[in-house]
Design an enzyme around this catalytic site. Sequence first.
Site, mmCIF file in Angstrom:
data_model
loop_
_atom_site.group_PDB
_atom_site.id
_atom_site.type_symbol
_atom_site.label_atom_id
_atom_site.label_comp_id
_atom_site.label_asym_id
_atom_site.label_seq_id
_atom_site.Cartn_x
_atom_site.Cartn_y
_atom_site.Cartn_z
ATOM 1 N N GLY A 41 0.835 -1.198 0.000
ATOM 2 C CA GLY A 41 0.000 0.000 0.000
ATOM 3 C C GLY A 41 0.868 1.245 0.000
ATOM 4 C CG LEU A 44 -1.983 10.431 2.172
ATOM 5 C CD1 LEU A 44 -3.051 11.358 2.688
ATOM 6 C CD2 LEU A 44 -0.708 11.219 1.837
ATOM 7 N N GLY A 46 0.966 4.148 3.755
ATOM 8 C CA GLY A 46 2.072 3.326 3.265
ATOM 9 C C GLY A 46 3.178 4.154 2.637
ATOM 10 C CG HIS A 267 -19.240 11.976 4.347
ATOM 11 N ND1 HIS A 267 -19.936 13.145 4.197
ATOM 12 C CD2 HIS A 267 -17.957 12.329 4.618
ATOM 13 C CE1 HIS A 267 -19.109 14.167 4.370
ATOM 14 N NE2 HIS A 267 -17.903 13.692 4.641
ATOM 15 C CB SER A 285 -15.382 18.351 0.880
ATOM 16 O OG SER A 285 -14.794 18.717 2.097
ATOM 17 N NE ARG A 338 -17.030 13.257 7.904
ATOM 18 C CZ ARG A 338 -15.890 13.023 7.289
ATOM 19 N NH1 ARG A 338 -15.441 11.777 7.171
ATOM 20 N NH2 ARG A 338 -15.186 14.007 6.791
ATOM 21 N NE ARG A 464 -12.242 9.023 8.668
ATOM 22 C CZ ARG A 464 -12.355 10.081 7.865
ATOM 23 N NH1 ARG A 464 -11.868 11.259 8.217
ATOM 24 N NH2 ARG A 464 -12.970 9.970 6.695
ATOM 25 C CG LEU A 470 -6.428 13.088 4.791
ATOM 26 C CD1 LEU A 470 -6.368 14.399 3.997
ATOM 27 C CD2 LEU A 470 -6.186 11.923 3.841
HETATM 28 C C1 LIG Z 1 -13.848 10.978 -1.451
HETATM 29 C C2 LIG Z 1 -13.107 10.925 -0.156
HETATM 30 C C3 LIG Z 1 -12.664 12.092 0.448
HETATM 31 C C4 LIG Z 1 -11.981 12.050 1.651
HETATM 32 N N1 LIG Z 1 -11.565 13.212 2.225
HETATM 33 C C5 LIG Z 1 -10.876 13.166 3.382
HETATM 34 C C6 LIG Z 1 -10.410 14.363 3.979
HETATM 35 O O1 LIG Z 1 -10.605 15.459 3.471
HETATM 36 N N2 LIG Z 1 -9.720 14.263 5.135
HETATM 37 C C7 LIG Z 1 -9.461 13.076 5.749
HETATM 38 O O2 LIG Z 1 -8.811 13.050 6.784
HETATM 39 N N3 LIG Z 1 -9.880 11.929 5.171
HETATM 40 C C8 LIG Z 1 -10.568 11.942 4.014
HETATM 41 N N4 LIG Z 1 -11.001 10.772 3.449
HETATM 42 C C9 LIG Z 1 -10.530 9.492 4.007
HETATM 43 C C10 LIG Z 1 -9.091 9.268 3.579
HETATM 44 O O3 LIG Z 1 -8.912 9.713 2.264
HETATM 45 C C11 LIG Z 1 -8.667 7.802 3.645
HETATM 46 O O4 LIG Z 1 -9.058 7.230 4.855
HETATM 47 C C12 LIG Z 1 -7.148 7.697 3.540
HETATM 48 O O5 LIG Z 1 -6.676 8.404 2.419
HETATM 49 C C13 LIG Z 1 -6.709 6.246 3.464
HETATM 50 O O6 LIG Z 1 -5.317 6.218 3.276
HETATM 51 P P1 LIG Z 1 -4.515 4.865 3.355
HETATM 52 O O7 LIG Z 1 -3.100 5.196 3.071
HETATM 53 O O8 LIG Z 1 -4.833 4.170 4.619
HETATM 54 O O9 LIG Z 1 -5.126 3.957 2.182
HETATM 55 P P2 LIG Z 1 -5.326 4.240 0.594
HETATM 56 O O10 LIG Z 1 -5.049 5.629 0.201
HETATM 57 O O11 LIG Z 1 -6.668 3.669 0.285
HETATM 58 O O12 LIG Z 1 -4.209 3.355 -0.071
HETATM 59 C C14 LIG Z 1 -4.319 1.962 -0.107
HETATM 60 C C15 LIG Z 1 -3.093 1.440 -0.815
HETATM 61 O O13 LIG Z 1 -3.071 0.022 -0.678
HETATM 62 C C16 LIG Z 1 -2.841 -0.594 -1.937
HETATM 63 N N5 LIG Z 1 -3.435 -1.918 -1.868
HETATM 64 C C17 LIG Z 1 -4.647 -2.286 -1.371
HETATM 65 N N6 LIG Z 1 -4.780 -3.624 -1.416
HETATM 66 C C18 LIG Z 1 -3.646 -4.110 -1.946
HETATM 67 C C19 LIG Z 1 -3.167 -5.404 -2.237
HETATM 68 N N7 LIG Z 1 -3.907 -6.496 -1.963
HETATM 69 N N8 LIG Z 1 -1.956 -5.523 -2.811
HETATM 70 C C20 LIG Z 1 -1.184 -4.435 -3.087
HETATM 71 N N9 LIG Z 1 -1.565 -3.178 -2.799
HETATM 72 C C21 LIG Z 1 -2.775 -3.028 -2.239
HETATM 73 C C22 LIG Z 1 -3.450 0.356 -2.928
HETATM 74 O O14 LIG Z 1 -2.878 0.140 -4.189
HETATM 75 C C23 LIG Z 1 -3.054 1.697 -2.311
HETATM 76 O O15 LIG Z 1 -1.743 2.011 -2.668
HETATM 77 C C24 LIG Z 1 -11.719 10.809 2.258
HETATM 78 C C25 LIG Z 1 -12.160 9.632 1.663
HETATM 79 C C26 LIG Z 1 -12.877 9.694 0.484
HETATM 80 C C27 LIG Z 1 -13.415 8.424 -0.088
#
Ligand SMILES: Cc1cc2nc3c(=O)[nH]c(=O)nc-3n(C[C@H](O)[C@H](O)[C@H](O)COP(=O)(O)OP(=O)(O)OC[C@H]3O[C@@H](n4cnc5c(N)ncnc54)[C@H](O)[C@@H]3O)c2cc1C
Length: 667
Positions: A41, A44, A46, A267, A285, A338, A464, A470
């Site tokens: 992953g 943000l 990873g 949401h 948003s 929310r 949350r 983020l």
């Molecule tokens: C539309 C939207 C708007 C949002 N706005 C906000 C905001 O303004 N503020 C806030 O705090 N939060 C916000 N959120 C929530 C936030 O964006 C997410 O919770 C956060 O970005 C998740 O980050 P992450 O690094 O945990 O996972 P992700 O960004 O989902 O990354 C997952 C990673 O894992 C990889 N992956 C998954 N499964 C596998 C696998 N089996 N093998 C290899 N790779 C894999 C993917 O390729 C990716 O690189 C929002 C969410 C959405 C949907």
Amino acid sequence: MGIMDSKVPKGPLAAKWTQHKNDINLVNPANKRNIDIIVVGTGLAGGSAAATLAELGYNVKTFCYQDSPRRAHSIAAQGGINAAKNYQGDGDSAYRLFYDTIKGGDYRSREANVYRLAEESTNIIDQCVAQGVPFAREYGGLLDNRSFGGVLVSRTFYAKGQTGQQLLLGAYSAMNRQINRGKIQSFNRHEMMDMVLVDGKARGIIARDLVTGKIERHSAHAVVLATGGYGNVFFLSTNAMGSNVMAAWRAHRRGAFFANPCFTQIHPTCIPVSGDHQSKLTLMSESLRNDGRIWVPKRMDDAIAIREGKLKPIQLKEEDRDYYLERRYPAFGNLVPRDVASRAAKERCDAGFGVNKTGEAVYLDFAAAIQRYGTEEALTQGIKNADDKEITRLGKAVIEAKYGNLFQMYEKIVDENPYETPMMIYPAVHYTMGGLWVDYNLQTTIEGCYCAGEANFSDHGANRLGASALMQGLADGYFVLPYTIGDYLSKDIRTGAIPTDSPEFDDAEKSVQDRLDKLMAGSGQNSVDFYHKKLGKIMWDKCGMARNAKDLQDAIDEISALRTDFWANVKIPGKAEGMNQELEKAGRVADFLELGELFAKDALTRNESCGGHFREEYQTPEGEALRDDENFKFVSAWEYKGEPKDAVLHKEELKYENIELKTRSYK
Ligand SMILES: Cc1cc2nc3c(=O)[nH]c(=O)nc-3n(C[C@H](O)[C@H](O)[C@H](O)COP(=O)(O)OP(=O)(O)OC[C@H]3O[C@@H](n4cnc5c(N)ncnc54)[C@H](O)[C@@H]3O)c2cc1C
């Protein structure tokens, strides 16, 4: 110590993390060069972890299924990121962020983790500014803030409506530096299909190259899963189409406990569903609730006339509108958390006051904000006796500067101008608070397997707060894992490289291959989406915004039957050797079909309402969530035992030593 020891350090709350960092073991730089870490992953969580671990000197391998780390779902985040900087001087502090997060999560998160998150929040902003992330600034050049739901201060840093994208570019450039140095090997278009355990420790993964179809073995001394959330178990959600649970679920099957699977965030401000053809929903948003006022008509005949297209919202007089959040929650108004805002919208729509054809939409109205900003702007610009037209023009310009790209997105999708007529919104699945259980060090119940970001259950309890995901992902990646994983790896300095020609790798690869063969052998007629949509409908109807025991039991039975049908009747065209996106989807949906059942079982077991988990049987006379702290003040952590129905529940009792347990009130 049991397998579920949370390893929270002793000592006063505010000193725990500092003391822990002082106490844990470090790895000498020369030894770091001999230690390998896999990070699955590159969102943000990873991306920040990989860049920092490589900067420290470890050899890192990253995996993502997109064609570039910078396309992770994190890029979609719009509104902002919280930090207790108190730049506004409005009374913010680490304690207050901690307090808001525990309260917002309806007292179902671990105090020590949340306090650490609040402490680290300020470092994140400094780190990202140093990377060049273009946060919005006020006229004088200082970083600007806005408010998000469930808080009484302005602590949300933002980059227009593209905060996730800008933060991800920061993390990605930090990763790129390490890729150039050869410290990160980046495997894009690779999907982790299984985790490999050697002597009970996570020592590698089996991945499939999604372009060639080749199955690969990768070993390491520790594995970090930062694979995002599982909201797509509902089929329709605001998540990226590819977001899935496979990596976490495969680890779960190998021994990682899955915590609070039923804690899902719905949401309140999404563009309503328009029909059966949709495969994705769009978020508007939460930042819009700073200035938008939410309402439905007061009278049923007006609601009906609006639905039938005989009345326009702008024709409705002020006194005929029901600003129901302001009415029910005067202290927080449109900025209630929310879960509260979503349920209130559902209540109004269920009562017949919905404003679109399906009856499932409420208004988000900027008319008052346009007038307020326009008047202020006229005064600031020294325009005397500005007329209504001028005020409206000036006000629209302010709104455009703040939310322009969100308004543009809305107009493109809905074909209505939100500067002129209120937006229509309705709640949609957005975020999953549940995930792999982790201790204070972010280690799962598998030794050497860590989990960060949305994929873990760690900090948000049952709900949350906006802009906190983020913050959590980046705190985990930049500031927590680099310490805690070092402590674990200090025991591995003499281990040497982990071979991939061991029986454990043979077995794991075989089980991946067998599963792919089984999927490809299906001789049925139904597409993968056929099953995903059916699963999503069960989840939304029976495990969605309101749940009850009968529906949840039905959901368990129906999902189990659907899973059997899937394995008998799914049809995957093409071959496993080479690119096959239907096969990729099939593997993900197969796991959703197991997770969905565990989700319903978890919701059925939790006989209380808290945060996003609303059981109809447990509510106050005013329709608010009724928690049961005596019997349910715990984290549910499920152990895999084969079928989801056989999963075993373990409980982590939550202790509140620094915060008084109260009924949440936003009135
Ligand atoms: C539309 C939207 C708007 C949002 N706005 C906000 C905001 O303004 N503020 C806030 O705090 N939060 C916000 N959120 C929530 C936030 O964006 C997410 O919770 C956060 O970005 C998740 O980050 P992450 O690094 O945990 O996972 P992700 O960004 O989902 O990354 C997952 C990673 O894992 C990889 N992956 C998954 N499964 C596998 C696998 N089996 N093998 C290899 N790779 C894999 C993917 O390729 C990716 O690189 C929002 C969410 C959405 C949907």
